[in-house]
Design a protein around this motif. Structure first.
Motif, PDB file in Angstrom:
ATOM      1  N   UNK A   8      18.540 112.267  47.355  1.00  0.00           N
ATOM      2  CA  UNK A   8      17.948 113.762  47.661  1.00  0.00           C
ATOM      3  C   UNK A   8      16.805 113.562  48.542  1.00  0.00           C
ATOM      4  N   UNK A   9      16.234 114.608  48.758  1.00  0.00           N
ATOM      5  CA  UNK A   9      15.180 114.670  50.048  1.00  0.00           C
ATOM      6  C   UNK A   9      14.168 114.020  49.423  1.00  0.00           C
ATOM      7  N   UNK A  10      13.782 114.005  48.286  1.00  0.00           N
ATOM      8  CA  UNK A  10      12.572 113.310  47.744  1.00  0.00           C
ATOM      9  C   UNK A  10      12.882 111.819  47.621  1.00  0.00           C
ATOM     10  N   UNK A  11      13.990 111.482  47.334  1.00  0.00           N
ATOM     11  CA  UNK A  11      14.347 110.149  47.338  1.00  0.00           C
ATOM     12  C   UNK A  11      14.288 109.447  48.674  1.00  0.00           C
ATOM     13  N   UNK A  17       9.100 105.914  52.772  1.00  0.00           N
ATOM     14  CA  UNK A  17       7.547 105.453  52.766  1.00  0.00           C
ATOM     15  C   UNK A  17       7.646 104.067  52.258  1.00  0.00           C
ATOM     16  N   UNK A  18       8.653 103.597  51.432  1.00  0.00           N
ATOM     17  CA  UNK A  18       8.559 102.364  50.970  1.00  0.00           C
ATOM     18  C   UNK A  18       9.025 101.344  52.231  1.00  0.00           C
ATOM     19  N   UNK A  19       9.878 101.766  53.184  1.00  0.00           N
ATOM     20  CA  UNK A  19      10.006 101.019  54.517  1.00  0.00           C
ATOM     21  C   UNK A  19       9.077 100.712  55.054  1.00  0.00           C
ATOM     22  N   UNK A  20       8.418 102.153  55.541  1.00  0.00           N
ATOM     23  CA  UNK A  20       7.207 102.058  56.183  1.00  0.00           C
ATOM     24  C   UNK A  20       5.981 101.045  55.783  1.00  0.00           C
ATOM     25  N   UNK A  21       5.890 101.069  54.468  1.00  0.00           N
ATOM     26  CA  UNK A  21       4.818 100.225  53.652  1.00  0.00           C
ATOM     27  C   UNK A  21       5.247  98.848  53.926  1.00  0.00           C
ATOM     28  N   UNK A  22       6.566  98.422  53.882  1.00  0.00           N
ATOM     29  CA  UNK A  22       7.025  97.189  53.930  1.00  0.00           C
ATOM     30  C   UNK A  22       6.977  96.667  55.496  1.00  0.00           C
ATOM     31  N   UNK A  23       7.383  97.561  56.380  1.00  0.00           N
ATOM     32  CA  UNK A  23       7.357  97.225  57.770  1.00  0.00           C
ATOM     33  C   UNK A  23       5.912  97.056  58.151  1.00  0.00           C
TER      34      UNK A  23
END
Length: 181
Positions: A8-11, A17-23
């Protein structure tokens, strides 16, 4: 059992956001050159294809990390003082200072990366200030006043992050110096 099908859009937003945090964490820990998209994908628990689809290449991923620090730039313009305060708050924060250091360290090896950072960061901030009412012919000076010596001291690691009151005071003072206060 894992859910199947399109997120979904929320997912997707949570995943991005998780990817950007990790990166961001990996870039700051290991440096831009040492981080691979394979590692970002593995640590973020996504596929490499998801990275390419959502962000593009590694440079685009760093641009997305930088853009995320400038949430005010995508928001509808508010008054100039509020936008100036938001710029100060975002760019004097620990994570923004750390990313700036990273780009400076990589700039001689990757001038394109430095140019991309400048476009996604300082130029986006200046554009947000203009949309909020700053004069285009003095916006660079306003931006410099907003960051000034404190930003240099933050980059060198010899000044703590400013308080919210400090940030607002900087914005008010910078605007007053340009006759906008």
């Amino acid at each position: 059992m894992a859910k199947r099908g399109r997120p979904t859009a929320d997912e997707r937003a949570a995943r991005d956001d998780r990817v950007l945090d990790v990166a961001a964490a990996l870039f700051l820990q290991d440096g831009f050159a040492a981080v691979t998209l394979d590692r970002v994908a593995a640590d973020a628990e996504v596929t490499k294809r998801t990275l390419y689809t959502s962000f593009g290449d590694k440079h685009a991923l760093l641009r997305a990390v930088v853009r995320r620090q400038h949430t005010y730039a995508a928001a509808p313009p508010t008054d100039l003082e509020a936008t100036a305060t938001a710029v100060c708050r975002a760019l004097l924060a620990d994570d923004a200072v750390a990313l700036h250091r990273l780009v400076i360290a990589e700039a001689t090896r990757s001038p394109d990366l430095a140019a991309e950072f400048h476009e996604a960061g300082p130029l986006a901030a200046q554009d947000a200030l203009v949309r909020a009412g700053a004069a285009p012919d003095t916006v660079a000076e306003l931006f410099t006043l907003l960051l000034g010596e404190l930003h240099r001291r933050r980059l060198l690691g010899i000044a703590p992050a400013p308080t919210e009151a400090d940030v607002r005071e900087r914005a008010v003072r910078a605007l007053a110096l340009l006759g906008r206060g």
